[in-house]
Write an enzyme that holds these catalytic residues in place. Structure first.
Site, PDB file in Angstrom:
ATOM      1  N   THR A  57      -1.878  -1.651   1.693  1.00 30.16           N
ATOM      2  CA  THR A  57      -2.548  -1.922   2.961  1.00 30.16           C
ATOM      3  C   THR A  57      -2.948  -0.591   3.589  1.00 30.16           C
ATOM      4  O   THR A  57      -2.717   0.472   3.010  1.00 30.16           O
ATOM      5  CB  THR A  57      -1.615  -2.676   3.923  1.00 30.16           C
ATOM      6  OG1 THR A  57      -0.608  -1.763   4.410  1.00 30.16           O
ATOM      7  CG2 THR A  57      -0.935  -3.854   3.223  1.00 30.16           C
ATOM      8  N   CYS A  58      -3.506  -0.660   4.788  1.00 34.10           N
ATOM      9  CA  CYS A  58      -3.905   0.580   5.441  1.00 34.10           C
ATOM     10  C   CYS A  58      -2.697   1.434   5.827  1.00 34.10           C
ATOM     11  O   CYS A  58      -2.828   2.645   6.020  1.00 34.10           O
ATOM     12  CB  CYS A  58      -4.758   0.293   6.680  1.00 34.10           C
ATOM     13  SG  CYS A  58      -3.939  -0.710   7.937  1.00 34.10           S
ATOM     14  N   ASN A  59      -1.514   0.824   5.918  1.00 32.61           N
ATOM     15  CA  ASN A  59      -0.325   1.557   6.346  1.00 32.61           C
ATOM     16  C   ASN A  59       0.648   1.911   5.243  1.00 32.61           C
ATOM     17  O   ASN A  59       1.575   2.685   5.458  1.00 32.61           O
ATOM     18  CB  ASN A  59       0.438   0.748   7.406  1.00 32.61           C
ATOM     19  CG  ASN A  59      -0.285   0.730   8.733  1.00 32.61           C
ATOM     20  OD1 ASN A  59      -1.000   1.665   9.066  1.00 32.61           O
ATOM     21  ND2 ASN A  59      -0.110  -0.347   9.484  1.00 32.61           N
ATOM     22  N   ILE A 197      -9.720  -8.186   6.993  1.00 32.90           N
ATOM     23  CA  ILE A 197      -9.640  -7.371   8.209  1.00 32.90           C
ATOM     24  C   ILE A 197     -10.952  -7.441   8.971  1.00 32.90           C
ATOM     25  O   ILE A 197     -10.967  -7.563  10.201  1.00 32.90           O
ATOM     26  CB  ILE A 197      -9.283  -5.913   7.860  1.00 32.90           C
ATOM     27  CG1 ILE A 197      -7.837  -5.828   7.368  1.00 32.90           C
ATOM     28  CG2 ILE A 197      -9.469  -5.006   9.078  1.00 32.90           C
ATOM     29  CD1 ILE A 197      -7.375  -4.437   7.008  1.00 32.90           C
TER      30      ILE A 197
END
Length: 417
Positions: A57-59, A197
């Site tokens: 994911t983005c994190n 998203i």
């Protein structure tokens, strides 16, 4: 194919990186797109690592599954990404056994998220596991664990306030626009990318900003057209990206490309822009940040957006942890019973084998009568006793433990003191 490592819980690992020790640029080096994910699973099978899934994911980017060593997963991940294995070893974390299980519960319920209470992460876990299962790389343990995480995540969302307020990157983008772009309802907004998203961001802008002045651009035009039609928005083909970006006041980028899709040249000699890059790796060229008339915000900066509900969400953490503990204990009980079931089945098979052999031997004896069955049963029981007694004699150091266990299992009621 049989794997060489044990499926014991001690061989269950998670290795990964997240926002706590790495910035978005570094995380982008180890991000996994669908084609890389498929290749990783294929190479995993070749290396006898065929019970795993990858969460990217983005994190964070994390690998969960069974292996001999955590290094096996590190090497597998770095083989498919743009990152370096030695660099990954320096910044990565590794957990095993119950620690790895608890980590997945905390990730799936938003307790480990950059925005506390993130409710999008559990869907990303579910999709990552589904992808692995479709490629025959998800075993029963992992599937059961993911299902348990999904269940407790829903319970926490419904019965606590952990997921109230700004609890996703998509919604944080909307709050940022609301606070930083005056007159947002009248601005021309372009959203590039209509994946999950992108869709969530578009819905939030419509619902919370009250604007429909949004143009969707997607590499697959049909997806943008369908979503735009369903939500009263506009769409444009990817071939018109240049003029669409030049005319925009606000640009949100939620594409999943390994290379930047929005470049500095797109904004040369244009009106001022407010640009939000929701992608990992970055899909907005870093040179855009050098343009005086463009303000660029990435996911790490976006995740700092907080709201008045943060303190309330923090107060809900102990309640969420208690719910996780309960579900985790239920899962571990299932795991132990599953292991016991294997042993009990093997015992049953052994007893059935003894019984069948004895009956067959007696049937083959001359003059065997049905009334002899009591004697046969007595012989079967004695053979079972002999098996246990033989084990006790051979392993004298544990003989007292064995006898105590047998006494307990069969509730013999013998006082051994």
């Amino acid at each position: 194919m049989q794997v060489s490592h044990s499926r014991d819980i001690a061989n269950f690992y998670v290795v990964g990186i997240n926002y706590k020790k790495t910035d978005a640029a570094i995380r982008g080096l180890f991000a996994i797109n669908p084609s890389q994910y498929e290749q990783l699973l294929s190479h995993g099978k070749s290396a006898q690592l065929n019970d795993l899934f990858v969460l990217s994911t983005c994190n964070r980017t994390e690998v969960y599954g069974f292996a001999d060593h955590a290094h096996d997963f590190m090497a597998l991940l770095c083989k498919e990404t743009n990152g370096d294995l030695e660099q990954f070893k320096q910044i990565a974390y590794s957990k095993s056994g119950e620690d790895a299980i608890r980590h997945l519960y905390q990730v799936g319920t938003g307790l480990d998220s950059q925005i506390l209470g993130d409710y999008e992460i559990v869907g990303q876990i579910r999709n990552a596991a589904k992808f692995a299962k479709q490629h025959q790389s998800l075993g029963g343990f992992l599937e059961r664990l993911v299902n348990s995480v999904v269940q407790v995540s829903k319970l926490i969302k419904n019965e606590t306030s952990l997921s109230s307020g700004t609890v996703s990157v998509a919604f944080a983008a909307v709050r940022l626009l609301e606070n930083r772009v005056p007159g947002i309802k009248d601005k021309k907004i372009v959203l590039l990318g209509v994946g999950k998203i992108g869709r969530n961001t578009a819905k939030n802008m419509v619902d919370y900003l009250g604007t429909s002045n949004i143009t969707l651009v997607n590499r697959t035009a049909a997806a943008a057209e369908e979503f735009a039609s369903a939500h009263g928005l506009q769409h444009a083909p990817i071939e018109e990206l240049d003029p669409v970006l030049q005319a925009a006041d606000v640009v949100l980028v939620a594409t999943n490309s390994p290379q930047p899709t929005v470049l500095a040249r797109h904004f040369e000699n244009t009106s001022p822009k407010f640009v939000i890059d929701l992608s990992i790796p970055f899909n907005v060229e870093e040179k855009v940040r050098d343009l005086d008339h463009v303000e660029l915000v990435n996911v790490d900066e976006l995740s700092k957006v907080q709201d008045e509900t943060l303190q309330m969400r923090q107060h809900e953490v102990p309640k969420a942890i208690s719910m996780i503990d309960e579900h985790m204990q239920e899962f571990l009980y299932w795991y132990r019973m599953r292991k016991h079931a294997v042993v009990l089945k093997a015992v049953k098979d052994k007893l059935t084998e003894i019984h069948s052999k004895e009956i067959q031997q007696q049937k083959n004896s001359a003059g065997f009568q049905l009334e002899d069955i009591e004697e046969v049963s007595s012989r079967i029981i004695q053979k079972m006793i002999n098996l246990m007694a033989g084990k006790v004699r051979r392993d004298t150091e544990k003989s007292d433990q064995y006898i105590a266990l047998i006494n307990d299992i069969f509730e013999a009621g013998v006082n051994q003191e």
